[in-house]
Design a protein around this motif. Structure first.
Motif, PDB file in Angstrom:
ATOM      1  N   TYR A  30       0.827  -1.213   0.000  1.00  0.00           N
ATOM      2  CA  TYR A  30       0.000   0.000   0.000  1.00  0.00           C
ATOM      3  C   TYR A  30       0.857   1.258   0.000  1.00  0.00           C
ATOM      4  O   TYR A  30       0.581   2.216  -0.717  1.00  0.00           O
ATOM      5  N   VAL A 146      -6.423  -5.537   7.091  1.00  0.00           N
ATOM      6  CA  VAL A 146      -6.270  -5.610   5.630  1.00  0.00           C
ATOM      7  C   VAL A 146      -7.362  -6.488   5.020  1.00  0.00           C
ATOM      8  O   VAL A 146      -7.938  -6.145   3.988  1.00  0.00           O
ATOM      9  N   HIS A 150      -9.371  -4.171   2.520  1.00  0.00           N
ATOM     10  CA  HIS A 150      -8.497  -4.147   1.339  1.00  0.00           C
ATOM     11  C   HIS A 150      -9.081  -3.358   0.164  1.00  0.00           C
ATOM     12  O   HIS A 150      -8.416  -2.544  -0.454  1.00  0.00           O
ATOM     13  N   GLN A 154      -7.472  -0.108  -1.539  1.00  0.00           N
ATOM     14  CA  GLN A 154      -7.150  -0.134  -2.966  1.00  0.00           C
ATOM     15  C   GLN A 154      -7.826   1.039  -3.683  1.00  0.00           C
ATOM     16  O   GLN A 154      -7.210   1.699  -4.521  1.00  0.00           O
ATOM     17  N   LYS A 216      -3.017  -7.528  -4.773  1.00  0.00           N
ATOM     18  CA  LYS A 216      -3.035  -8.763  -3.980  1.00  0.00           C
ATOM     19  C   LYS A 216      -1.790  -9.607  -4.249  1.00  0.00           C
ATOM     20  O   LYS A 216      -1.203 -10.162  -3.328  1.00  0.00           O
TER      21      LYS A 216
END
Lengths: 268, 253
Positions: A30, A146, A150, A154, A216
């Motif tokens: 990230y 996370v 996620h 993102q 990912k």
């Protein structure tokens, strides 16, 4: 190496290296795609204030540095967004202010601060069993957050304006991401020290980014790369009798440049 | 249902003391395809961000789909201006389009089958379903733009807002994107902003000109006076389509 593993300090060091690799690989992905490497640097240096406070209070600095880093991360995030000052200015202020507070607290503490140096440059060989439990707990917390967030992370890494326009609470998600970064910084301070944290947070993710097609995939591969850096650095430092944290970073830096050249040749 | 999708009344906006929009009034009716044209720095992106509720006007009122912009977001599809950053972002076409569903499904552990159906439908509409596993960096500019249109459509919006959808796309691709918009338009209201005034006239219903102030036209015909006010330099506008109209290049004397 087999005989080295018979020592408890070496077993602890390897376990700490593996635990740290999980956090820095995942969160590092990230940090790299969201381009907040220097916020991570600011948090890690501000964390020195927490270490100093820990000494002054006479408790394990890891207990104090965790809330301290989280607070620094929130402050950097909130102030840079709310006050319309440039983000790098805010980072610079916290970077130096945290270090200054640390120096003052340590000066106020009675006696000599024996492993101060190890917080600045890391000393993975002095990791205790208590430290390992703290690292494990932080790892679990990071992985849980996370898993939950996620797609939101993102989305804000990809395009904050779009995320806001689609109704996501961008500021809250951004602060959560900075919080994760702060927790990872705390873990990494034990391994490579304040000054070298950003290298381990960025290099594994930057190396796999050249090859990974998705965030990912980066988050799965980066911990493996990070584990290679930390373990290889640890073994090298053991045999060459040199500083472990610095050796880990030199290994990582070397691989980073080799990867750049290979990726360029392959056109990636 | 017959509420006007966008109603701006005397909206002004200043950024750091510089006035960007001055007393802009604009009505977009259901099913309209409106193009807002104007020079760079004329406030086009600001206008879109005000409709999206990302910016608050310093004066005036904004009503979107009968409510305030923030509450209307779930029904708005947004295609933002392109950035170089997204080109090397590690994400697949499929995950990009699913992002268009995130607003209504944030903070859940996974996407619902509805979300996947909507994403698939949107990709099919822009003819990009075969590329769903491709990383977006490995698409052409035109294909990437189609993916961003699909992301906006995945939310099944009633209003589609587009910021410079044909910038950095070649002329053939531009025509492709406008034809695509005509195809998906049916029950959708579309507002797009662009500084590229060459192609649009044959595809859109109405044109508004924005250069700080709004020069709005209830037709596609733009008077040369307006162009002179809006741009300070000679402008060539070719408006082909129905009604036919060509505005000559004007000269400063």
């Amino acid at each position: 190496m087999i005989e080295a593993l018979q020592f408890e300090f070496m077993q602890n060091a390897l376990l700490a290296a593996l635990l740290a690799s999980v956090a820095c690989g995942i969160v590092g992905a990230y940090v790299v795609v969201k381009r907040i490497v220097f916020i991570a640097g600011g948090i890690s240096h501000a964390a020195f204030g927490g270490i100093g406070l820990g000494y002054w209070l006479g408790v394990n600095p890891l207990w104090v540095v965790t809330p301290f880093s989280l607070a620094a991360a929130m402050a950097i995030g909130l102030i840079s967004r709310a006050s319309k000052t440039a983000e790098d200015t805010t980072i610079g202020v916290f970077w130096a202010l945290g270090m200054a507070l640390g120096i003052i607290f340590i000066g106020l503490s009675p006696g000599y601060a024996p492993d101060l140096f190890s917080y600045l440059f890391g000393n993975i060989l002095t990791v205790t069993t208590t430290d390992l439990y703290i690292l494990l707990a932080l790892d679990i917390l990071i992985v849980l957050v996370v898993c939950l967030l996620h797609r939101e992370f993102q989305a804000i890494a990809f395009d904050e304006d779009y995320a806001a326009a689609s109704g996501l609470p961008v500021m809250a998600i951004y602060l959560a991401l900075l919080g994760l970064t702060a927790l990872t910084v705390v873990i990494l301070i034990r391994i490579v020290g304040i000054i070298l944290v950003i290298a381990l947070l960025t290099i594994p993710a930057a190396v796999v980014r050249k090859w990974a097609g998705s965030l990912k995939a980066m988050m799965c591969a980066a911990p493996i790369v990070a584990a290679f850096f930390t373990c290889a650095g640890l073994v090298l430092s053991y045999y060459l009798d040199i500083a472990s944290g610095a050796t880990i970073i030199v290994v990582a830096g070397g691989v980073y440049f080799i990867n750049l050249i290979v990726a360029r040749r392959r056109g990636a | 249902m017959n509420v006007n999708p966008v109603e701006l009344h005397e909206v002004s906006f200043a950024y750091n003391g510089t006035e960007v929009l001055r007393q802009v009034t604009l009505t977009v009716r259901p099913g309209e395809f409106l193009a807002v044209i104007g020079p760079n720095g004329g406030g086009k992106t600001t206008l879109l961000k005000i409709i999206l509720g990302l910016l608050r006007p310093s004066e005036g009122t904004v009503t979107v789909l009968g409510t305030d912009p923030v509450s209307a977001r779930a029904q708005i599809g947004y295609v933002p201006q392109r950035s170089a950053h997204e080109r090397d972002f590690p994400i697949s076409v499929w995950d990009t389009v699913l992002m268009g569903r995130l607003g209504r499904r944030a903070f859940r552990l996974s996407y619902h089958s509805d979300d996947e159906d909507a994403a698939r439908e949107a990709l099919r509409a822009v003819e990009m379903l075969d590329y769903q596993d491709r990383q977006i960096g490995r698409l052409s500019e035109g294909q990437r733009q189609r993916v961003f249109v699909a992301r906006a459509l995945a939310g099944r919006p009633r209003l589609l807002l587009m910021d410079e959808p044909t910038a950095s796309v070649d002329v053939v691709m531009q025509a492709g994107i406008y034809q695509l918009l005509q195809k998906i338009k049916q029950d959708l209201t579309i507002v797009l902003v662009t500084h590229d005034i060459g192609v649009i006239a044959s595809y859109v219903d109405k044109i508004a000109c924005l250069g700080g102030e709004m020069f709005y036209h209830d037709s596609k015909e733009i008077g040369q006076k307006d162009l002179e006010k809006m741009y300070d330099c000679p402008v060539e506008l070719i408006a082909h389509g129905v009604p036919h109209r060509v505005v000559r290049e004007h000269r400063h004397d």
